[in-house]
Design an enzyme around this catalytic site. Structure first.
Site, PDB file in Angstrom:
ATOM      1  N   ASP A   1     -18.080  31.754 -26.047  1.00 50.12           N
ATOM      2  CA  ASP A   1     -17.966  30.421 -26.899  1.00 50.12           C
ATOM      3  C   ASP A   1     -17.968  29.182 -26.200  1.00 50.12           C
ATOM      4  O   ASP A   1     -17.869  29.206 -24.942  1.00 50.12           O
ATOM      5  CB  ASP A   1     -16.723  30.429 -27.687  1.00 50.12           C
ATOM      6  CG  ASP A   1     -15.409  30.646 -27.041  1.00 50.12           C
ATOM      7  OD1 ASP A   1     -15.443  30.179 -25.885  1.00 50.12           O
ATOM      8  OD2 ASP A   1     -14.345  30.779 -27.734  1.00 50.12           O
TER       9      ASP A   1
ATOM     10  N   ASP B   1     -19.319  22.256 -31.036  1.00 49.80           N
ATOM     11  CA  ASP B   1     -19.438  21.871 -32.302  1.00 49.80           C
ATOM     12  C   ASP B   1     -17.867  21.585 -32.717  1.00 49.80           C
ATOM     13  O   ASP B   1     -16.926  21.853 -32.040  1.00 49.80           O
ATOM     14  CB  ASP B   1     -19.955  23.020 -33.173  1.00 49.80           C
ATOM     15  CG  ASP B   1     -18.966  24.233 -33.421  1.00 49.80           C
ATOM     16  OD1 ASP B   1     -18.406  24.716 -32.391  1.00 49.80           O
ATOM     17  OD2 ASP B   1     -19.139  24.983 -34.448  1.00 49.80           O
TER      18      ASP B   1
ATOM     19  N   ASP C   1     -17.401  38.923 -34.060  1.00 49.31           N
ATOM     20  CA  ASP C   1     -16.412  39.017 -33.279  1.00 49.31           C
ATOM     21  C   ASP C   1     -14.675  38.671 -33.800  1.00 49.31           C
ATOM     22  O   ASP C   1     -14.949  38.147 -34.755  1.00 49.31           O
ATOM     23  CB  ASP C   1     -16.503  38.190 -31.832  1.00 49.31           C
ATOM     24  CG  ASP C   1     -16.100  36.986 -32.200  1.00 49.31           C
ATOM     25  OD1 ASP C   1     -14.945  36.283 -31.794  1.00 49.31           O
ATOM     26  OD2 ASP C   1     -16.652  35.950 -32.843  1.00 49.31           O
TER      27      ASP C   1
END
Length: 379
Positions: free
Chosen positions: A96, A150, A273
């Site tokens: 991530d 983000d 996930d």
């Protein structure tokens, strides 16, 4: 500039739903989809060895950029040859961007268009994360799939605030792709952008429109399973997924319970996930085909049956509920190892069954039959 290429091959589309099987072609091997990715926060899935993960059959796991950036740091991981050399996990890593942890763990964070300033939750040191730094870190990790930085808008905020978040996310989108295109030629990990926009359909479409201009190799749906009611999750998952081009692998972030996985697959999602299967296992909650059970309950004190009679994992073949309850109550390390192995093996086997049902054009039957048993239990 990175070459434009497709990394997803559709194998079979279910006859009666958007559910599908496919294969992802990634730098460290193929991934059959749908696929669940265990979360290895610090480049390890808690209480599991890499051999355990390999034995179950996982082809990709997730690692967290925020945690690895703070400790041990990018220089250590780069010197080891990336995450694969550092951890000796030879298959694929998805990482991530670190943004979610910055917003959820860090104190005194300040978001601007440039990036986010924050304090480490470990030692209070001041840090800065930008779209470019997120790409640089994940490239240094040699991630097979990396994620765009983000802002995941909180559930329940106004449309005005959600739009303000989205404008920053779209600015970061452009900068992330510019940075990714400038990564070394030999680095071939994919950058997945993330559809945001909260629970507003027009903002979701605005986000997706900006994403498609970059012709990404895959797309993620963010901002779901963040505390909203289940029916709203289902509504916005379905709405967002149906607008995403079918040649793109679709990733929904942060879902990992059987009911949420089934809903995702039903809408054409390929990978997902969540930390919950392993975290819940350590806290005494175990998956079964009849619903999750809490192993700490007294009713299991003399229960010498396996966790789940239908499960073929080595834990269910060798150990009883009574023994696992004993290990949990005495805080033995072995409990976390066995419980985590079971929960992850259960999900892996479930997703295998889902793939088989899709191949046989019987996904809807599987969906109904599984949930009829699973949701009928209150524990």
């Amino acid at each position: 500039m990175k070459e434009k290429k497709e990394i997803f091959t559709l194998l079979h589309q279910d006859a009666a739903s958007p559910a599908r099987t496919g294969v992802l072609e990634l730098p460290h091997g193929k991934v059959l989809t749908p696929a669940f990715m265990p979360v290895g926060t610090a480049a390890t899935v808690k209480a599991m060895t890499k051999d355990d993960l390999d034995e179950i059959g996982f082809e990709i796991i997730l690692a967290n950029t925020y945690h690895l950036f703070l400790r041990p740091g990018i220089e250590v991981i780069k010197a080891a040859g990336g995450l694969h050399g550092f951890s000796d996990w030879k298959k694929n890593f998805l990482t991530d961007s670190g943004g979610f942890q910055v917003f959820s763990l860090s104190q005194l964070r300040k978001i601007t268009e440039e990036g986010v300033k924050f304090q480490s939750h470990i030692d209070g040191s001041r840090q800065f994360l930008s779209p470019e730094i997120a790409v640089e870190l994940q490239t240094g990790f040699n991630s097979d799939i990396q994620m765009q930085l983000d802002i995941c808008s909180s559930f329940g905020i106004s449309k005005t605030q959600t739009l303000a978040d989205l404008k920053i996310t779209m600015n970061w989108l452009d900068r992330a792709f510019a940075a990714w295109h400038n990564t070394p030629h030999e680095y071939d990990g994919a950058l997945f952008p993330i559809v945001q926009g909260g629970f507003f359909e027009d903002l979701r479409l605005q986000s997706l429109e900006a994403i498609l201009k970059h012709e990404p190799r895959g797309i993620a749906i963010g901002g779901l399973s963040i505390g909203e009611p289940k029916d709203l999750y289902q509504e916005y998952l379905s709405f967002t997924a149906k607008h995403i081009p079918k040649n793109k692998p679709l990733y929904v972030m942060g879902i990992g319970t059987p009911d949420y996985i089934l809903e995702a697959v039903k809408n054409g999602v390929d990978i997902f996930d969540c930390v919950l299967p392993s975290r819940n296992a350590r806290n005494g909650n175990l998956f079964t085909h009849e619903g999750a059970i809490s192993i700490k309950r007294k009713e299991y004190e003399f229960d010498f049956n396996p966790i789940d009679s239908q499960c073929k994992c080595k834990v269910c073949r060798q150990y009883t509920r009574a023994y696992l309850r004993h290990l949990f109550r005495t805080k033995e390390i072995l409990y976390s190892m066995l419980a985590t192995y079971h929960n992850l093996a259960f999900l892996y086997s479930m997703v295998q069954d889902i793939r088989e049902a899709i191949q046989n054009d019987s996904f809807n039957d599987y969906y109904k039959n599984f949930l009829k048993k699973y949701e009928n239990r209150l524990d």
